[in-house]
Design an enzyme around this catalytic site. Structure first.
Site, PDB file in Angstrom:
ATOM      1  N   LYS A  49       0.802  -1.239   0.000  1.00 18.63           N
ATOM      2  CA  LYS A  49       0.000   0.000   0.000  1.00 18.63           C
ATOM      3  C   LYS A  49       0.832   1.285   0.000  1.00 18.63           C
ATOM      4  CE  LYS A  49      -4.385  -1.185   2.104  1.00 18.63           C
ATOM      5  NZ  LYS A  49      -5.206  -0.928   3.305  1.00 18.63           N
ATOM      6  N   ASP A  95     -10.224   3.736   1.965  1.00 21.05           N
ATOM      7  CA  ASP A  95     -10.451   3.184   3.310  1.00 21.05           C
ATOM      8  C   ASP A  95     -11.239   4.149   4.198  1.00 21.05           C
ATOM      9  OD1 ASP A  95      -9.329   0.696   3.042  1.00 21.05           O
ATOM     10  OD2 ASP A  95      -7.347   1.274   3.763  1.00 21.05           O
TER      11      ASP A  95
HETATM   12  P1  NAP Z   1      -0.745  -1.182  10.350  1.00 22.49           P
HETATM   13  O1  NAP Z   1      -0.407   0.037   9.581  1.00 22.49           O
HETATM   14  O2  NAP Z   1       0.212  -2.326  10.418  1.00 22.49           O
HETATM   15  O3  NAP Z   1      -1.112  -0.697  11.850  1.00 22.49           O
HETATM   16  C1  NAP Z   1      -1.326  -1.615  12.886  1.00 22.49           C
HETATM   17  C2  NAP Z   1      -1.415  -0.856  14.203  1.00 22.49           C
HETATM   18  O4  NAP Z   1      -1.582  -1.825  15.252  1.00 22.49           O
HETATM   19  C3  NAP Z   1      -0.154  -0.057  14.545  1.00 22.49           C
HETATM   20  O5  NAP Z   1      -0.520   1.139  15.153  1.00 22.49           O
HETATM   21  C4  NAP Z   1       0.544  -0.972  15.552  1.00 22.49           C
HETATM   22  O6  NAP Z   1       1.373  -0.316  16.454  1.00 22.49           O
HETATM   23  C5  NAP Z   1      -0.665  -1.526  16.286  1.00 22.49           C
HETATM   24  N1  NAP Z   1      -0.276  -2.701  17.052  1.00 22.49           N
HETATM   25  C6  NAP Z   1       0.111  -3.906  16.573  1.00 22.49           C
HETATM   26  N2  NAP Z   1       0.437  -4.710  17.591  1.00 22.49           N
HETATM   27  C7  NAP Z   1       0.238  -3.997  18.728  1.00 22.49           C
HETATM   28  C8  NAP Z   1       0.409  -4.283  20.103  1.00 22.49           C
HETATM   29  N3  NAP Z   1       0.828  -5.479  20.543  1.00 22.49           N
HETATM   30  N4  NAP Z   1       0.108  -3.327  21.017  1.00 22.49           N
HETATM   31  C9  NAP Z   1      -0.335  -2.097  20.598  1.00 22.49           C
HETATM   32  N5  NAP Z   1      -0.499  -1.771  19.294  1.00 22.49           N
HETATM   33  C10 NAP Z   1      -0.218  -2.712  18.371  1.00 22.49           C
HETATM   34  O7  NAP Z   1      -2.091  -1.827   9.813  1.00 22.49           O
HETATM   35  P2  NAP Z   1      -3.358  -1.063   9.197  1.00 22.49           P
HETATM   36  O8  NAP Z   1      -3.292  -1.142   7.728  1.00 22.49           O
HETATM   37  O9  NAP Z   1      -3.480   0.224   9.883  1.00 22.49           O
HETATM   38  O10 NAP Z   1      -4.538  -2.045   9.649  1.00 22.49           O
HETATM   39  C11 NAP Z   1      -4.930  -2.155  11.011  1.00 22.49           C
HETATM   40  C12 NAP Z   1      -6.075  -3.169  11.114  1.00 22.49           C
HETATM   41  O11 NAP Z   1      -7.200  -2.688  10.408  1.00 22.49           O
HETATM   42  C13 NAP Z   1      -5.720  -4.537  10.506  1.00 22.49           C
HETATM   43  O12 NAP Z   1      -6.257  -5.525  11.331  1.00 22.49           O
HETATM   44  C14 NAP Z   1      -6.448  -4.529   9.178  1.00 22.49           C
HETATM   45  O13 NAP Z   1      -6.842  -5.823   8.780  1.00 22.49           O
HETATM   46  C15 NAP Z   1      -7.668  -3.680   9.501  1.00 22.49           C
HETATM   47  N6  NAP Z   1      -8.212  -3.013   8.305  1.00 22.49           N
HETATM   48  C16 NAP Z   1      -9.471  -3.343   7.937  1.00 22.49           C
HETATM   49  C17 NAP Z   1     -10.040  -2.743   6.822  1.00 22.49           C
HETATM   50  C18 NAP Z   1     -11.438  -3.115   6.438  1.00 22.49           C
HETATM   51  O14 NAP Z   1     -11.820  -2.855   5.293  1.00 22.49           O
HETATM   52  N7  NAP Z   1     -12.227  -3.662   7.334  1.00 22.49           N
HETATM   53  C19 NAP Z   1      -9.312  -1.799   6.078  1.00 22.49           C
HETATM   54  C20 NAP Z   1      -8.007  -1.466   6.493  1.00 22.49           C
HETATM   55  C21 NAP Z   1      -7.464  -2.096   7.626  1.00 22.49           C
HETATM   56  P3  NAP Z   1       2.872   0.100  16.039  1.00 22.49           P
HETATM   57  O15 NAP Z   1       2.704   1.236  15.061  1.00 22.49           O
HETATM   58  O16 NAP Z   1       3.485   0.489  17.313  1.00 22.49           O
HETATM   59  O17 NAP Z   1       3.481  -1.110  15.403  1.00 22.49           O
END
Ligand code: NAP
Length: 276
Positions: free
Chosen positions: A68, A104
């Site tokens: 992305k 999104d």
């Molecule tokens: P991302 O950029 O990898 O962000 C993940 C976030 O989770 C980061 O802030 C990360 O913190 C945090 N995190 C992970 N492990 C953690 C822990 N142990 N303790 C505290 N924080 C933690 O991913 P993203 O693209 O934003 O997506 C996030 C979620 O949304 C995913 O599950 C994805 O599947 C979902 N999503 C769904 C849709 C939908 O259409 N439904 C669309 C987009 C995303 P750090 O920054 O500190 O690593």
């Protein structure tokens, strides 16, 4: 024979994606002669694989993890929505040129509206500071939430979202991960935008005792559909919205741009994906 329009999703891995099933369902429903395929593209092959897509007759494609952000400099143009979030999830190809955007934020807010926008918009708490959180904060600010709290483990990431989303014009505060429970006091909305709670990953541990009973809880995760967070929210009587709605709604602008029909996100679409 009618012209068959071709689109797909680029990711690595990509087998888990529900997008091919969703677009196939709409193509059949609206009787559109089109194709939507999963394209597994290794990170090292991204540039040359996507540059071949216009010549292969693609009119567009979705982009998922891990491409992305990396795809942005490879495109001919990237619009304001994608630049604000720093990620592209949808590319439209017109006359051989690839234009990236991000739907999104649209998908999130459309799903929240369909699931039930909270009556009051005084305080929203967003867990996480990744790509999805950035889109969520931006949309909640636009939607008129007067105070948005970002709760994350690396404070600098939350601060960057706060300062990037609206400059200093909005009341956005950043709280450390350790304070995620107390921060819920007086919240009208809680959004989990971390990856915690996914089927194969670590659990989201959060105590909801401070969350008001009238608050809405939304989880962006859709596998599982009912995350432990949503189960906990429902058990104490909070309204709960799962991530499948956002997934369906974020696909609407893409389907419309590529296939010329604005598809409906309804119960039948949802049922279809649940059984797919
Ligand atoms: P991302 O950029 O990898 O962000 C993940 C976030 O989770 C980061 O802030 C990360 O913190 C945090 N995190 C992970 N492990 C953690 C822990 N142990 N303790 C505290 N924080 C933690 O991913 P993203 O693209 O934003 O997506 C996030 C979620 O949304 C995913 O599950 C994805 O599947 C979902 N999503 C769904 C849709 C939908 O259409 N439904 C669309 C987009 C995303 P750090 O920054 O500190 O690593």
């Amino acid at each position: 024979m009618a012209d068959v329009r071709k689109a797909g999703i680029v990711g690595w891995p990509v087998t888990h994606s529900l997008s091919p099933k969703l677009h196939r369902y709409w193509l059949d429903k609206y009787r559109i002669p089109g194709e939507y395929v999963a394209l597994a593209v290794e990170p090292e092959n991204l540039a040359h694989k996507i540059s071949a897509l216009p010549k292969q007759g693609f009119c567009g494609f979705n982009v998922t993890v891990p491409h992305k952000e990396k795809i942005m400099p490879l495109l001919d143009a990237v619009d304001e929505a994608a630049r604000a979030i720093g990620a592209v999830n949808m590319v439209t190809i017109t006359q051989g040129k690839m234009q990236g955007t991000n739907s999104d934020g649209y998908g999130f807010i459309a799903s929240l509206k369909q699931g039930g926008m909270p009556k009051f918009k005084n305080k929203a708490v967003v867990l996480g500071a990744g790509g999805a959180a950035k889109a969520v904060v931006k949309m909640l600010g636009n939607e008129g939430f007067s105070h948005i709290v970002i709760v994350c483990r690396v404070l600098e990431k939350g601060i960057r979202i706060r300062d990037g989303a609206f400059g200093k014009n909005k009341n956005i505060t950043v709280e450390p991960w350790e304070r995620r429970a107390e921060t819920l006091a007086d919240a009208d909305l809680l959004v989990n935008a971390t990856s915690l709670g996914m089927q194969s990953g670590a659990a989201l541990k959060i105590d909801l005792q401070w969350l008001p009973g009238a608050a809405t809880v939304m989880d962006l995760i859709y596998a599982p559909l009912e995350t432990p967070l949503l189960a906990q929210a429902k058990a104490r009587g909070n309204a709960a919205i799962d991530g499948l709605g956002m997934l369906m709604h974020q696909a609407v602008p893409a389907f419309e741009a590529w296939f010329g029909v604005r598809p409906e996100v309804d119960q039948a679409t949802r049922e279809h994906l649940l059984h797919a």
